[in-house]
Design an enzyme around this catalytic site. Structure first.
Site, PDB file in Angstrom:
ATOM      1  N   LYS A   1       0.670  -1.344   0.125  1.00 53.17           N
ATOM      2  CA  LYS A   1      -0.125   0.000  -0.164  1.00 53.17           C
ATOM      3  C   LYS A   1       0.777   1.264   0.037  1.00 53.17           C
ATOM      4  O   LYS A   1       2.062   1.294   0.270  1.00 53.17           O
ATOM      5  CB  LYS A   1      -0.973   0.065   1.301  1.00 53.17           C
ATOM      6  CG  LYS A   1      -1.953  -1.245   1.166  1.00 53.17           C
ATOM      7  CD  LYS A   1      -2.843  -1.125   0.021  1.00 53.17           C
ATOM      8  CE  LYS A   1      -4.103  -2.231  -0.331  1.00 53.17           C
ATOM      9  NZ  LYS A   1      -3.885  -3.274   0.327  1.00 53.17           N
TER      10      LYS A   1
HETATM   11  C1  PLP Z   1     -10.462  -2.528  -2.432  1.00 49.72           C
HETATM   12  C2  PLP Z   1      -9.754  -2.996  -0.905  1.00 49.72           C
HETATM   13  N1  PLP Z   1     -10.578  -2.727   0.130  1.00 49.72           N
HETATM   14  C3  PLP Z   1     -10.016  -3.106   1.175  1.00 49.72           C
HETATM   15  C4  PLP Z   1      -8.913  -3.670   1.537  1.00 49.72           C
HETATM   16  C5  PLP Z   1      -8.572  -4.147   2.900  1.00 49.72           C
HETATM   17  O1  PLP Z   1      -7.579  -3.673   3.372  1.00 49.72           O
HETATM   18  P1  PLP Z   1      -6.512  -4.781   4.513  1.00 49.72           P
HETATM   19  O2  PLP Z   1      -5.759  -5.593   3.770  1.00 49.72           O
HETATM   20  O3  PLP Z   1      -5.774  -3.760   5.407  1.00 49.72           O
HETATM   21  O4  PLP Z   1      -7.652  -5.494   5.019  1.00 49.72           O
HETATM   22  C6  PLP Z   1      -8.056  -3.890   0.546  1.00 49.72           C
HETATM   23  C7  PLP Z   1      -6.917  -4.767   0.597  1.00 49.72           C
HETATM   24  O5  PLP Z   1      -6.149  -5.028  -0.454  1.00 49.72           O
HETATM   25  C8  PLP Z   1      -8.768  -3.662  -0.892  1.00 49.72           C
HETATM   26  O6  PLP Z   1      -7.960  -4.027  -2.047  1.00 49.72           O
END
Ligand code: PLP
Length: 395
Positions: free
Chosen positions: A178
């Protein structure tokens, strides 16, 4: 090998992480990191959480979403979000995307609204802001809260205003690839103090376990080493082989992408975030320069995800749409030393997974989209080679 992404590392961070983990205890760093994100985004406050996904769940729970409710999600997003909404007893309803911006449209959201709709999740896909002001306006007509999914989008803006400031609440992700990476974790921002208190209380109840964080830092370092030594090739070859793709992808996701269950966001992660945030703007600038170069070199029949003129993106992913199925060129790129992502390595076709038939655009995007390498490890000649190779492979 040219990897499609590269987690950001600061010099000496592995050593410092060990030191920070030995010193664990005080939550001061987490508080400072929350304040830094709130300040960066332009919101009064923020609350750290163990993952972006957990952030979304806590927001939905705070809004009282449960049995019989509907939550609108983009048709093209991470499928885990739909599953988590179902676990709350609610129904995820996909809204179609624009084939140009790959984001949900206000028209598609309006078409899915009904008396059961209790929230809209608006994703800024791959860092490109969605038309959030129009989305909020459509939802507001029925007093439905909008939650911004900023998992890819820390640093993106609309008309000079940061994403994450438009809706009722927003969540960010700090996973390994990220824009700011603390090897897991997330942040909720909102003007609703009661929500942020709940998120903080939830985080405080989590186990003080650095295991998942350490596992992710090791996995990211190993991945980097594998690319540097070309040892990543056998793994990528398996991924590019249709019969083996699913189990290989599942195994990979379980290491680098699994949300830590009941652990708390650690002070060591917060310290890492505080160290990495100041370079975010410069890293985005570098990626923008590379993206402009790459977009200018691609064949005219290869489209690039559109960014509206009043928006800035993070370039979390460089997504191109090919005039053919992306699976047809993926192995060819790999055989020439270029790693690219396709299909659910980019995002899931949630309309298909939810057996919904009202999202025609997402199907074509899902099969034609390809994520091309874009990160600080690439030189201009690398980008020229990438464009040349892809242009020659597309039939
Ligand atoms: C579109 C989207 N929303 C939410 C998330 C959730 O993030 P996390 O991996 O920190 O739970 C991701 C993770 O890649 C994502 O691609």
């Amino acid at each position: 090998m040219m990897p499609r992404r590269l987690p950001h590392f600061c010099p000496g961070e592995a050593h410092d992480i060990k030191q920070w983990l030995r010193e664990e205890g005080s939550q001061e760093a987490v508080t400072a990191w929350e304040a830094a994100i709130a300040d960066y985004v332009g919101m009064p406050a923020a609350a750290a959480v163990s993952s972006g996904r957990q952030g979304m769940v806590l927001i939905l729970e705070h809004l009282g979403i449960g049995q019989g409710d509907e939550v609108i999600i983009p048709a093209y997003t991470l499928k885990d979000l739909a599953v988590l909404i179902q676990k709350l007893g609610a129904r995820p309803v996909p809204a179609d995307i624009s084939p140009d911006t790959l984001n949900v449209t206000p028209q598609a959201i309006r078409a899915r609204l009904n008396s059961r709709t209790k929230a809209v999740i608006a994703l800024h896909a791959f860092g490109v802001p969605c038309p959030i002001e129009e989305v909020v306006a459509v939802a507001k007509e029925r007093e439905i809260p909008v939650i911004e999914d900023c998992a890819h989008a820390l640093g993106a803006s609309v008309g000079g205003r940061q994403v994450g400031t438009f809706g009722e609440a927003a969540f960010f992700s700090f996973e390994a690839t990220k824009p700011v990476n603390t090897f897991g974790g997330g942040m909720v921002v909102s003007r609703d103090d009661a929500l942020l208190e709940k998120v903080r209380a939830h985080n405080a109840r989590g186990a003080d376990d650095s295991g998942p964080f350490e596992k992710k830092t090791r996995a990211a370092r190993t991945e980097r080493l594998l690319f540097a030594t070309k040892l990543a090739f056998p793994f990528l070859y398996l991924l590019a082989t249709p019969q083996l793709r699913r189990p290989v992808e599942r195994a990979y996701r379980s290491v680098l992408h699994a949300p830590p269950k009941k652990v708390r966001y650690l002070p060591a992660q917060a310290k890492l975030g505080l160290r990495k945030l100041p370079s975010l703007a410069e890293r985005i600038r570098q990626r923008r320069r590379q993206a402009d170069l790459l977009a200018g070199l691609l064949r005219p029949d290869i489209d690039v995800q559109r960014v509206e003129s009043d928006c800035t993106t993070t370039w979390y992913f460089f997504v191109a749409l090919l005039p053919c199925e992306a699976s047809k060129v993926r192995k060819g790129l790999l055989m020439r030393g270029i790693d690219a992502g396709i299909e659910d390595e980019i995002a899931d076709n949630c309309a298909r997974l939810l057996e919904d038939h009202q999202c025609p655009n997402v199907h074509g995007v899902y099969s034609r989209a390809i994520v091309l390498p874009l990160h600080e490890g690439l030189s201009d000649p690398d980008i020229e080679k990438l464009a040349r190779t892809l242009n020659a492979l597309v039939p």
